[in-house]
Structure formats: structure tokens, C-alpha cells
Enzyme design. Sequence first.
Site, PDB file in Angstrom:
ATOM      1  N   ASP A 198       0.848  -1.029   0.132  1.00  0.00           N
ATOM      2  CA  ASP A 198      -0.106  -0.027   0.175  1.00  0.00           C
ATOM      3  C   ASP A 198       0.929   1.321   0.040  1.00  0.00           C
ATOM      4  O   ASP A 198       1.898   1.166   0.753  1.00  0.00           O
ATOM      5  CB  ASP A 198      -1.043   0.046   1.400  1.00  0.00           C
ATOM      6  CG  ASP A 198      -1.994   1.184   1.332  1.00  0.00           C
ATOM      7  OD1 ASP A 198      -2.782   1.098   0.614  1.00  0.00           O
ATOM      8  OD2 ASP A 198      -1.892   2.039   2.144  1.00  0.00           O
ATOM      9  N   GLU A 200       1.457   0.206  -4.811  1.00  0.00           N
ATOM     10  CA  GLU A 200       1.138   1.446  -5.218  1.00  0.00           C
ATOM     11  C   GLU A 200       2.177   2.502  -5.464  1.00  0.00           C
ATOM     12  O   GLU A 200       2.826   2.862  -4.553  1.00  0.00           O
ATOM     13  CB  GLU A 200       0.023   2.013  -4.394  1.00  0.00           C
ATOM     14  CG  GLU A 200      -1.175   1.404  -4.456  1.00  0.00           C
ATOM     15  CD  GLU A 200      -2.239   1.917  -3.599  1.00  0.00           C
ATOM     16  OE1 GLU A 200      -3.594   2.122  -3.685  1.00  0.00           O
ATOM     17  OE2 GLU A 200      -1.936   2.177  -2.317  1.00  0.00           O
TER      18      GLU A 200
END
Length: 674
Positions: free
Chosen positions: A358, A387
Site C-alpha cells: 500500500d 502503489e
Amino acid sequence: MTNPMKQLLTATTIATAALLYQPMNAQEFPRIQESVLNSYPTYAGDDLELKIDNAGTHFTLWSPGAEAVKLNLYDNGINGKPYTSLMMTADRTNGTWRMSLPSKLYGKFYTFQIRINGQWLKETPGVWAKAVGVNGKRAAIIDFAKTNPEGWENDTFVKTPHPTDAIVYEMHHRDFSVHDNSGIVNKGKFIALTEDGALSPNGEMTGIDHLKELGITHVHILPSYDYNTVDETRLIDRQYNWGYDPLNYNAPEGSYSTNPADPATRILEIKKMVQALHKAGIGVIMDVVYNHTALTDDSNFSLTAPDYYYRHRPDGSYSDASACGNETASDRKQMSDYIVNSVKYWTEEFHIDGFRFDLMAIHDTETMNRVAETVRAVNPSAVIYGEGWTASDSPLPVERRALKENVAKMKGIAVFSDDIRDAVKGHYSRAEDRGFASGKPGQEETVKIGIVASTAHPQVDYSKGSNSKFAYASAPTQIMNYVSCHDDLCLTDKLRKSMPEATDSVRMRVARLAQTIVFTSQGTPFIFAGEEIFRDKQGVHNSYKSPDSINAIDWNLKKINREQFDYYRNLIALRKAHPAFRMTTAEDIAKHIVFDKVTEPNLVSYTIKGNANGDEWKEIKVVFNGSEKEQTVKVGKGEWKIIAADGKLNKDGLGTMNGGKVVAAPQAALILAR
Ligand code: CA
């Protein structure tokens, strides 16, 4: 029962005086200077916090700034007072505090408490609790040998020669199994995925059988470490959270176990889940959120080594690149080691096949390279991606961030392509915005960027890219292709909002085109659970704490939308059967993919030539028509096998046709092969 440590208690017990002070959180004293934090000795031992051997139970807390550290021992995971509190001994050479007790304290629980600036802070289970009591407030001492399901010693990782061979299915435990019609007994639990033979009321396979039928290679489970929000003592209340609020990074989440009060159950059950998926040939990728913690001053990081694990602004406030109140400091040695050792632990102990980071760009590229190297040393097939952006600005210099734009500086790590995502379906947050597949012109070049996995290609003009202006990937193994995930509107809702006049039948056609672009493009494809049966979330774009009624997949849709499901199943089968869609180098892509010169809006046409990547097909023609009308393309003369046309797809062929001027049906992919 005799207390095994009776003789130790006289000298070290803090006695009832311990209860007279009010413990504090970590922000009630001035920030520790950066120079002080950076001068802390670090500790690389693998015995951090708890180790049990024949000599007894050994506690080791890394807390260089502490003036004193206390170990509290409990009989229970929640409530009650410690049966003893012991002062730990400092080792100033490496910043640790130690305490050893001469027996195996299985069944007991513990917390640490540090004194700093003359004040005792609140209790913490530490940062390395591998087993915890209910709600993760106390660490648990258990015998890990008893947490292995039968046959665990024979369980192993799913083999993926290249990351581009993976087909990733992103799911939340509750979404997948909690609906009344899932046919699953252990709804919303890790072991939901161990149940064979589950059926929807109208007879369609659900659960793990559904995954096998669909043909995906990996499930990506949303955060499954112990997170903060869901109260594990009142699961009857059907609470829901995505889990991006980390509490204990190295213990599984209690609400996904059948008994969160028993620390071993969640460990045993997540292993059973992994084992069942592995038996089905499916790997498990875990979503990890080391970039921030749910709590800040009261987090386990703050309560063990205040300020050290976080970044700060010059004024001393917490910097917040996560937009969740804090950001961790992977650029500090002990934090970098923490991330690396934590993923190593999940890989070794739980046989996790990969990790999704993340807000990965909050971490530095060096840490991410260490992650990939360490995990791959255990499992060469590990699939690691993240990400490639932050949610807000960070003090970490841009060139050090694990950004999408820096992916070529990393080895063995992929980033999500927001390029293909937004180009194909429309802008991720502007609900009404359409994309290439839903009829918006001007996205053709960005779709081409997606097809070549953001690698350099002589026919792709990056200056026309909507999101990225240069070829940031040096290999297709660095790219995850997708059109939707748990974040933002799911594909069904996006198409309903951006195509308000269309019927669902048309939207399903557009969805098929969108996913066909994803699954035939170079890179690794990724699909959000339930899109294969056209699930929706009633238009809720941020359903992180929405009830099951929004998030649960309605399995009756599988029967209703069976044609949609079959299309995706065939699309996955096509990709798996044909390495041409799974090239591993930028050079191969540049050599084998040739785009046709087409100028019509919402039309992209290309050929994969020369038995690419060892494919049995010499030539593959791929045409994407995102417009509402038929378009004509030129295809090489001679006979072709039709693989996809007019919203239908079959890897073994739908018939044959002759080349020349060929009509591509609206809102559909045309794929021909020979
Ligand atoms: Ca929890």
C-alpha cells in the site's frame, strides 16, 4: 499452581506502586531530535521481543531512547492486572532491553512499558507480536509448532516462472463469502476459502471452487494482519473494514478467525486457508500497509521507540504522506529492517506467495529492493507489487521514493498502471468521465502505453500519454494492469455512472472490452473480485467501512450473468495458453508488437508477430473498438482463426475468416490468430 518464577519476583516486582501513575501517550513530551534518532544503535537479531527455547522464555525489546523498560505478564489476553511486572535490563550497545525467565510460558500474555523523560508510557504488545490476545492489546506466548495444519510440512508456494504469468484476483474476506447466498458455512472467515463444494442457491459454484473455475493463479487478500477498527469482542455486530489501519503487523487479524480470543486459532486458520488455496494451485498475495499505522501517539511503534519509526516535518509534527495521520520512516535502518523481516516472516511462517504494498512510494527504493531480494531468496516465484504513489507529500526525497516513475530502479517489483486504468475506463475519481472502452476519444495513445506495459516502443508516443509522459518501465514484469480495485468505483458502478443512458447489457459488453484490454496487454493482469459476475457496490466509491449489504458479493449474479463469467473464464484461459501476452522483456515487446496506423477515435489495432515469447501462434491480430459504431480495419490476407469477436471469446476459436478489410463490432475486442 506453583509460580515457576517465584524466586525472581522478590527483587524485580514493581508491586502495586506501578498502578499509582497515569501512563502517557508519546506526544506528551517534546519530540526527540532527528540527530538523536539517527544516532540510535540498531539491532539485527532475529530474537526480537520473544524467543522460546529449552532455557526458557526470553524477551528482547529494541528501545534505545528508554530510561527503563518493564515487562508485564498476564494470565489473560484482555482485562485483569498483570500477575507480575519485571524490570528489563538494558544493553546500551544495541539499544535492547532483555529479560529471561527459566520456563516456557505458553498460555501467558505480555506487554512492554517504557519510561522516557521520567514518564511511563502506556503498555504495548511491542512491534513484533506474532500472536496476540483479542483486539491485539497484549502479545501471546504460544507454541507455534501447534499452529500448523496437518500436512503443512508439504505445503509450498505456487510456482510462477515470471510475475507476468500471474493472474491476480483481489478480494476481501467478507466480500467474498459473507453473503447469505454464498453457500459457505464460515462466512467472512479465513477458512471460508477451505470449503469445497459450496454452491449458490441456483447451483453455481462459489468459494474456492469458483476461483478454480475462473482460472486465476493468485488471490490478493486485503489486509489480513491484525488491524485496529473491528472490535473482535463483538463480532455478532457484523462490522466491516478494509483493514488499512494496521495494529500488529505480524499477527493475523482476529475477526477473520472463528475464535479471536484464542491466539493460536487465527494462525492455524490462515494457514489452513493458504494450504487449501495452494492445493488448488492458487497462490496467496497479502496486502501490506507498512506505510502508516492506525494510531499515532498510541501506536506500538510510538510506545516502543517514540518518534523513531515515523517521519516528521521541520516543526516536529508528524508528516503525513499516507493522509492517514502519519507516515513511517523506511529510510531509518531499524524500520527498513522491520519491513524486510516482517515480509520474510510471512513468507516463511505462512507460505505467503507475494505482497502488495500500500502507498509503496512512502518507502524508499532501497528498502523495496531489500524486500524483493529477501523474499525471493525464500520463494523465487514471489509476486511483489505496490502503489507507486503517495497520498500526500513526504519529506523523503522524490528520487528515493518507490514511485511508479522510479520502478526501473527497483528489481523484481511492479507498480500499478494508473495509465491503463484511467485510459480504459475513465478517470478514477471523476465518476462521470468515460474512457476508451466506454467511448471517450483521445485515450488511444495511453491505451497503447498500457499494451506495451509502459516500456519504450518505437510506435508509442509518450508525450501524448494522459498520466505518464515517459516510458517508466524497463520491463513488463514491472507493471500491474487493471481497470478497478477495492478503491474508487468498481467497474460496474463506474460504467453505470459514466454511461447513464446505456443498458446493463451494453455496460457488460464495455466491461468485457475493458478487461480484454487488461488481460491481453503486456504486464500482469489484476481483477477485482466479483467483476467476473458484474458485481456492484451500489455506487459507493469508498466502501472501506460500508456494511456487508454494500460490499458482499451477491452470488446469485453468477447465474444471472453467466455469459459474462464465461467470457472472463475464457479470457483467462486465453492468456494462460498464450505466452505472447506474457512477454518478459521490453526488447521482445518492441520487436514483436507492431501497431497499425489508425486515426479513427476509440480504435487501436496491433499485431503480435513472430511466435512471440515462444507462442504457437505466429501472428495475433488484436483490435479494440471502444466506439458505439462498427469500424473497419485492415488485416493481413489469408485465413485467420477468430478468437474474439462481437463480445464473444474462445481461445480454441469461434470459427475462421479471411483477411483484408474486416469489420470490428462496436464496444468489443476482435482477436484473430494464425
Ligand atoms: Ca484486529
